[in-house]
Write a protein that holds these residues in place. Sequence first.
Motif, PDB file in Angstrom:
ATOM      1  N   ALA A  92       0.849  -1.199   0.000  1.00 31.45           N
ATOM      2  CA  ALA A  92       0.000   0.000   0.000  1.00 31.45           C
ATOM      3  C   ALA A  92       0.877   1.239   0.000  1.00 31.45           C
ATOM      4  CB  ALA A  92      -0.934  -0.023   1.202  1.00 31.45           C
ATOM      5  N   GLY A  93       1.960   1.202   0.804  1.00 32.61           N
ATOM      6  CA  GLY A  93       2.887   2.330   0.867  1.00 32.61           C
ATOM      7  C   GLY A  93       3.542   2.581  -0.480  1.00 32.61           C
ATOM      8  N   LEU A  94       3.987   1.513  -1.124  1.00 31.99           N
ATOM      9  CA  LEU A  94       4.609   1.645  -2.440  1.00 31.99           C
ATOM     10  C   LEU A  94       3.632   2.264  -3.439  1.00 31.99           C
ATOM     11  CD1 LEU A  94       6.896   1.062  -4.419  1.00 31.99           C
ATOM     12  CD2 LEU A  94       5.935  -1.226  -4.737  1.00 31.99           C
ATOM     13  N   SER A  95       2.388   1.804  -3.381  1.00 35.41           N
ATOM     14  CA  SER A  95       1.380   2.353  -4.282  1.00 35.41           C
ATOM     15  C   SER A  95       1.146   3.826  -3.988  1.00 35.41           C
ATOM     16  CB  SER A  95       0.061   1.585  -4.140  1.00 35.41           C
ATOM     17  OG  SER A  95       0.238   0.270  -4.550  1.00 35.41           O
ATOM     18  N   GLY A  96       1.272   4.194  -2.706  1.00 41.56           N
ATOM     19  CA  GLY A  96       1.120   5.601  -2.352  1.00 41.56           C
ATOM     20  C   GLY A  96       2.205   6.444  -3.001  1.00 41.56           C
ATOM     21  N   VAL A  97       3.432   5.946  -2.985  1.00 43.00           N
ATOM     22  CA  VAL A  97       4.541   6.665  -3.620  1.00 43.00           C
ATOM     23  C   VAL A  97       4.275   6.783  -5.124  1.00 43.00           C
ATOM     24  CG1 VAL A  97       6.986   6.544  -4.175  1.00 43.00           C
ATOM     25  CG2 VAL A  97       6.200   5.970  -1.872  1.00 43.00           C
ATOM     26  N   MET A  98       3.788   5.678  -5.718  1.00 42.83           N
ATOM     27  CA  MET A  98       3.474   5.717  -7.147  1.00 42.83           C
ATOM     28  C   MET A  98       2.398   6.748  -7.451  1.00 42.83           C
ATOM     29  SD  MET A  98       3.488   1.663  -7.995  1.00 42.83           S
ATOM     30  CE  MET A  98       2.346   1.865  -9.349  1.00 42.83           C
ATOM     31  N   ASP A  99       1.395   6.789  -6.569  1.00 43.34           N
ATOM     32  CA  ASP A  99       0.295   7.739  -6.763  1.00 43.34           C
ATOM     33  C   ASP A  99       0.818   9.170  -6.690  1.00 43.34           C
ATOM     34  OD1 ASP A  99      -2.913   7.910  -6.585  1.00 43.34           O
ATOM     35  OD2 ASP A  99      -2.010   9.484  -5.350  1.00 43.34           O
ATOM     36  N   ALA A 100       1.670   9.429  -5.686  1.00 43.40           N
ATOM     37  CA  ALA A 100       2.227  10.776  -5.526  1.00 43.40           C
ATOM     38  C   ALA A 100       3.053  11.154  -6.743  1.00 43.40           C
ATOM     39  CB  ALA A 100       3.076  10.847  -4.267  1.00 43.40           C
ATOM     40  N   SER A 101       3.793  10.189  -7.270  1.00 41.85           N
ATOM     41  CA  SER A 101       4.619  10.459  -8.435  1.00 41.85           C
ATOM     42  C   SER A 101       3.752  10.738  -9.657  1.00 41.85           C
ATOM     43  CB  SER A 101       5.536   9.264  -8.682  1.00 41.85           C
ATOM     44  OG  SER A 101       6.001   9.254  -9.997  1.00 41.85           O
ATOM     45  N   ARG A 102       2.674   9.946  -9.801  1.00 36.06           N
ATOM     46  CA  ARG A 102       1.823  10.082 -10.972  1.00 36.06           C
ATOM     47  C   ARG A 102       1.107  11.429 -10.992  1.00 36.06           C
ATOM     48  NH1 ARG A 102      -3.301   6.260 -11.380  1.00 36.06           N
ATOM     49  NH2 ARG A 102      -4.457   7.319 -13.033  1.00 36.06           N
ATOM     50  N   PHE A 103       0.626  11.853  -9.831  1.00 44.87           N
ATOM     51  CA  PHE A 103      -0.117  13.119  -9.772  1.00 44.87           C
ATOM     52  C   PHE A 103       0.755  14.270  -9.297  1.00 44.87           C
ATOM     53  CE2 PHE A 103      -3.327   9.814  -9.466  1.00 44.87           C
ATOM     54  CZ  PHE A 103      -4.193  10.224 -10.475  1.00 44.87           C
ATOM     55  N   GLU A 104       2.057  14.019  -9.195  1.00 47.93           N
ATOM     56  CA  GLU A 104       3.027  15.019  -8.784  1.00 47.93           C
ATOM     57  C   GLU A 104       2.623  15.703  -7.501  1.00 47.93           C
ATOM     58  OE1 GLU A 104       3.488  17.197 -12.387  1.00 47.93           O
ATOM     59  OE2 GLU A 104       4.932  15.732 -13.130  1.00 47.93           O
ATOM     60  N   GLY A 105       2.302  14.869  -6.520  1.00 45.06           N
ATOM     61  CA  GLY A 105       1.973  15.402  -5.207  1.00 45.06           C
ATOM     62  C   GLY A 105       1.280  14.352  -4.367  1.00 45.06           C
ATOM     63  N   GLY A 106       1.463  14.452  -3.049  1.00 46.54           N
ATOM     64  CA  GLY A 106       0.805  13.505  -2.151  1.00 46.54           C
ATOM     65  C   GLY A 106      -0.616  13.955  -1.899  1.00 46.54           C
ATOM     66  N   ARG A 107      -1.582  13.104  -2.296  1.00 51.14           N
ATOM     67  CA  ARG A 107      -2.988  13.504  -2.162  1.00 51.14           C
ATOM     68  C   ARG A 107      -3.607  12.823  -0.952  1.00 51.14           C
ATOM     69  NH1 ARG A 107      -6.156  11.813  -6.928  1.00 51.14           N
ATOM     70  NH2 ARG A 107      -5.220   9.797  -6.455  1.00 51.14           N
ATOM     71  N   PRO A 108      -4.014  13.587   0.055  1.00 53.04           N
ATOM     72  CA  PRO A 108      -4.573  12.947   1.253  1.00 53.04           C
ATOM     73  C   PRO A 108      -5.891  12.235   0.990  1.00 53.04           C
ATOM     74  CG  PRO A 108      -4.839  15.318   1.351  1.00 53.04           C
ATOM     75  CD  PRO A 108      -3.984  15.045   0.161  1.00 53.04           C
ATOM     76  N   ASN A 109      -6.528  12.529  -0.137  1.00 54.46           N
ATOM     77  CA  ASN A 109      -7.792  11.848  -0.438  1.00 54.46           C
ATOM     78  C   ASN A 109      -7.615  10.708  -1.438  1.00 54.46           C
ATOM     79  OD1 ASN A 109      -9.617  13.306   1.192  1.00 54.46           O
ATOM     80  ND2 ASN A 109      -9.293  15.048  -0.158  1.00 54.46           N
ATOM     81  N   ALA A 110      -6.359  10.370  -1.737  1.00 52.19           N
ATOM     82  CA  ALA A 110      -6.117   9.297  -2.700  1.00 52.19           C
ATOM     83  C   ALA A 110      -6.567   7.964  -2.104  1.00 52.19           C
ATOM     84  CB  ALA A 110      -4.630   9.235  -3.042  1.00 52.19           C
ATOM     85  N   GLY A 111      -6.857   7.037  -2.984  1.00 49.59           N
ATOM     86  CA  GLY A 111      -7.101   5.657  -2.545  1.00 49.59           C
ATOM     87  C   GLY A 111      -8.389   5.438  -1.801  1.00 49.59           C
ATOM     88  N   GLU A 112      -9.342   6.331  -1.964  1.00 46.38           N
ATOM     89  CA  GLU A 112     -10.598   6.111  -1.252  1.00 46.38           C
ATOM     90  C   GLU A 112     -11.351   4.931  -1.848  1.00 46.38           C
ATOM     91  OE1 GLU A 112     -12.554   9.857  -0.933  1.00 46.38           O
ATOM     92  OE2 GLU A 112     -11.907  10.072   1.143  1.00 46.38           O
ATOM     93  N   LEU A 113     -11.844   4.064  -1.000  1.00 48.55           N
ATOM     94  CA  LEU A 113     -12.561   2.841  -1.397  1.00 48.55           C
ATOM     95  C   LEU A 113     -11.672   1.854  -2.153  1.00 48.55           C
ATOM     96  CD1 LEU A 113     -16.126   4.028  -2.375  1.00 48.55           C
ATOM     97  CD2 LEU A 113     -15.330   2.994  -0.266  1.00 48.55           C
ATOM     98  N   TYR A 114     -10.355   2.103  -2.117  1.00 49.90           N
ATOM     99  CA  TYR A 114      -9.456   1.167  -2.779  1.00 49.90           C
ATOM    100  C   TYR A 114      -9.541  -0.214  -2.140  1.00 49.90           C
ATOM    101  CZ  TYR A 114      -6.727   3.624  -6.276  1.00 49.90           C
ATOM    102  OH  TYR A 114      -6.323   4.246  -7.421  1.00 49.90           O
ATOM    103  N   GLU A 115      -9.715  -0.244  -0.805  1.00 57.12           N
ATOM    104  CA  GLU A 115      -9.728  -1.546  -0.137  1.00 57.12           C
ATOM    105  C   GLU A 115     -10.764  -2.459  -0.794  1.00 57.12           C
ATOM    106  OE1 GLU A 115      -9.835   1.316   1.596  1.00 57.12           O
ATOM    107  OE2 GLU A 115     -11.971   1.647   1.801  1.00 57.12           O
ATOM    108  N   LEU A 116     -11.896  -1.875  -1.152  1.00 53.92           N
ATOM    109  CA  LEU A 116     -12.943  -2.710  -1.731  1.00 53.92           C
ATOM    110  C   LEU A 116     -12.589  -3.155  -3.139  1.00 53.92           C
ATOM    111  CD1 LEU A 116     -16.097  -0.918  -0.365  1.00 53.92           C
ATOM    112  CD2 LEU A 116     -14.756  -2.781   0.581  1.00 53.92           C
ATOM    113  N   ARG A 117     -11.977  -2.242  -3.893  1.00 54.37           N
ATOM    114  CA  ARG A 117     -11.601  -2.637  -5.257  1.00 54.37           C
ATOM    115  C   ARG A 117     -10.515  -3.712  -5.218  1.00 54.37           C
ATOM    116  NH1 ARG A 117     -10.555   2.721  -8.551  1.00 54.37           N
ATOM    117  NH2 ARG A 117     -10.093   1.219 -10.184  1.00 54.37           N
TER     118      ARG A 117
END
Lengths: 504, 477
Positions: free
Chosen positions: B362-387
């Motif tokens: 999950a942490g690695l994916s967070g880094v990927m997400d931050a890199s992709r959107f060029e910033g750490g988004r506190p609202n990223a990954g919502e409802l990801y657990e279900l997907r």
Amino acid sequence: MNELADGVSATDMPLVQMRGITKSFPGVDALRDVDLDLYAGEVLALLGENGAGKSTLIKILGGAHAPDQGSLQVHGASEVIAGPVDARRLGISVIYQEFNLVPALSVQENIFLGRESTRWGFLGKRQERAHASSLFKRIGVVVDSDKLCRSLSVAQQQVVEIAKALAVESRVIIMDEPSAALSPREVDRLFAVIRELKAQGIGILYVTHRLGEVMEIADRAMVLRDGEHVETRSVSGLTREAIIEMMVGRRLSEEFPKKPAAIGGPRLVARNLKRGAAVKDVSLEVHRGEILALTGLVGAGRTEAARLIFGADRMESGSVNLDGEKLAIRNPRDAINAGICLLTEDRKQQGLVLGMAVIENFGLPNMRRFAPWGWISQLRERRALDGHVDRLQVKISSRYQQAQTLSGGNQQKVVLAKWLERNAEVIIFDEPTRGIDVGAKYEIYQLLNHLADQGKAILMITSELPEALGMADRILVMREGRINGEIREVATATQEQIMELAVE
Amino acid sequence: MKRLFSEYGSLLVFLLLCGYYSVVTWSEQHPTNAAAGRSLAQSIIARHGVQSDTLIIVRDTVADRVFAKAISSELTELGGHVRETVFAKAPVDAGRALRRISSDDPLEAVATHHAGTQWGPLKVDRLKRLANQLSLPQVPKVHVPESYMWPSFLTWSNILNVFKNNADIAIIAIGMTMVIITAGIDLSVGSLLALSGVISAVMIQRWWGGEDAGLGGLIAGCLIGAGICALSGTLNGIMVTVCHIPAFVVTLAMMMVARGLALIIAVDYQSFLSGGGTKGTPEAVKIDHEAFGAFSNGELFGIPNPILLTLLLYLLAHILMTNTPVGRYIYAVGGNREAARLSGVPVMLVLIFVYTLCGAFAGLSGVMDASRFEGGRPNAGELYELRVIAAVVVGGTSLAGGEGRIFGTLVGAGIIAIIQNGLNMQGVATYEQMVVFGSLILAAAMIDQLKKSDWALRIFELPQRWIKKPRQGETPR
């Protein structure tokens, strides 16, 4: 004991009459042309090795399976049992080994589950309680019907099952190995209940592996072998040996092939083990090459003591030495590393991961050997397994067969194989032959001898006194969490001697 | 045969879906890649001869620049002449350029792509009017690459996009598969993803100098972000094993805690940016750093980094699960915890390990997400657990534990990604998509049950039994 059987046999109409019952499953003919007569007021023992077709037959009666061929008459009328509901309607109840009780419900709620008496939609609890206590009175046992089923002992749960059967006015009660989980005293009580039911004209089909019980309680014995009906005979003229011969179709030269091994110095020494009320103070020594039987009533703390030695439970106090070295055992892993292993009584729940392949189960405790660098060497694992399969004569169709598809005896052998591969020096067998048919039992006994010969120390927990007398070099008897006595001269000892130590 | 279907049934579904969407999205394709540019240049030369004079008009995007460059270089190589290349920000620019250039010297050809022909100034009647106004000898001819029929779904760029955008789900699903095989569950992954992204971003911005951060600083920031998530996973594992709290409860709590922390840190960072005077809002923590963005948006051998990383991790996880003691232990703990313990399996360590790994992914994916959107988004990954759980379940892992395949999960993640992509292409709205996904999970769980109860087998045998015997019966296992 046989008057009833003689009295009812010829003239009366059987309660249940099955003719020419045949049932096959893909690849197996489970039953071929089997006849069965069960009369009112008799106990008919149904005997046979595992796989002889006993359970298929009772499942047909209970409505769990439909026969491929054959006819069934109940009270003289032709009937078809297409499901459990039909069986119940015809007054046939089956008490399986795994009880059908809801642990979180009370005794009376269980008895009337699905048939609650209601008044305007509300439960008639008082009525049910009165009904329940009248049922227990009929059986001659006192059980508090407000107790939750999970707080009852196995014996009490069995009584509840019997009451359930009576509550639906059953005329036929089928008991599948009812004594398997009971202590000798509880078995006596069960027999009293059975006699009471007999006197009330209920026909009982009693499935068991224990021949002693057949001689004691049954009027007639029916033997199945490989799905075929061998014979049904009155018990009065039968001997134990005769029954065994009918079951296995060959004469076992000896039921217990005891070969005395050279007994050396002490290997496993346990001192003053204690945990809660189950194990109060247990000390024992197992010597090199010795088979030590640990026996006693169910609940005497035998299994619990073994679990302490194995580290399955934490001991409150006490010590375990192996070959003179003190062991610090905090969990099974420590014990296994030290060379102690436990073959649990309950192979399905504790011995094997049933959904995994035979080879995966086999390798589970042996990862250090098969995967020294963190990479499982399939080749090594396969070779090792094949060696044990040959030596122990395990019947498997493939190494990747799921463990749950094996018979009890073969499961036991797979468990044994995994420990032998681990180089276990002290082997604790908890009821090694429970639920295993006579032929496979014999093989297990031979294995015990063989292991003792190799200088291993064997601790065998058993409830079957003939087994203890037949196989052990020494017998310890437990009672209420303590070692109550020791029998050194096994050859001349009797079952009565053991029982005296096991009870008060 | 039966085994093939139960093991690879999901793969079959995946292929069927691909086929379905290929048919549904069958439509005219207007290529704008370099190859299309070259063949366009060739057709211009063929039409107008080597002395042709061409104006190239494209949009001002990366892809269009590649396209335009291919046209001009091919044209010059063949001896043609490129008057000018116009990168239009809006259709108006194209009109102005045409007017300016045509007035100097009449044009013969205009090269553009399908999108360009939709612009007003490049439409035939407008060009005619222009020619009249400037009294040009001829109307410039507009050339576009040849279009062809092909499913929009089945284009290389679409497929790459789908998998790239779902790489985070797929990666977390590896850890989730292991957790579910041990008969556990981890609901905290979505929140941990956000926490990791925010922490990494804040670390890089505040400690390692933001834009000027060196590679070491970037890596350190990401490691700390992902590491904290791994530790959170460890904590989950300890709570589950040592404290005997159900995994559902533990990870539900962690889900809320981690999301809260991500928001707090983001808010705190905003207030730090504004000098501490005002209270911040939970906006993304921006990182303006090329190298950092390249992690997720870059590519190697033409394949986006996230896809390569996903495949690599799946391969490693597969090896872990099938060829190492750890994998064997994970299956054993899920299959029968007590039997595993009595066989000497270090049950607690195994459980703590899988939760830690799940948190780390999950942490690695967070880094990927931050890199992709060029910033750490506190609202990223919502409802990801279900997907993620949906991907695992659709991939054939049983929620009861003990069973499951790593590559099954990859296929499951693929199925979910493709369905979503297909629904998007068909223009199905997000809300309807939720209904579809819910039904999908239910269907997967039902198939799992059917497999267990051997219903499929019974259905096959039914006709035989009717023929043989009209009596009802039961098929044993």
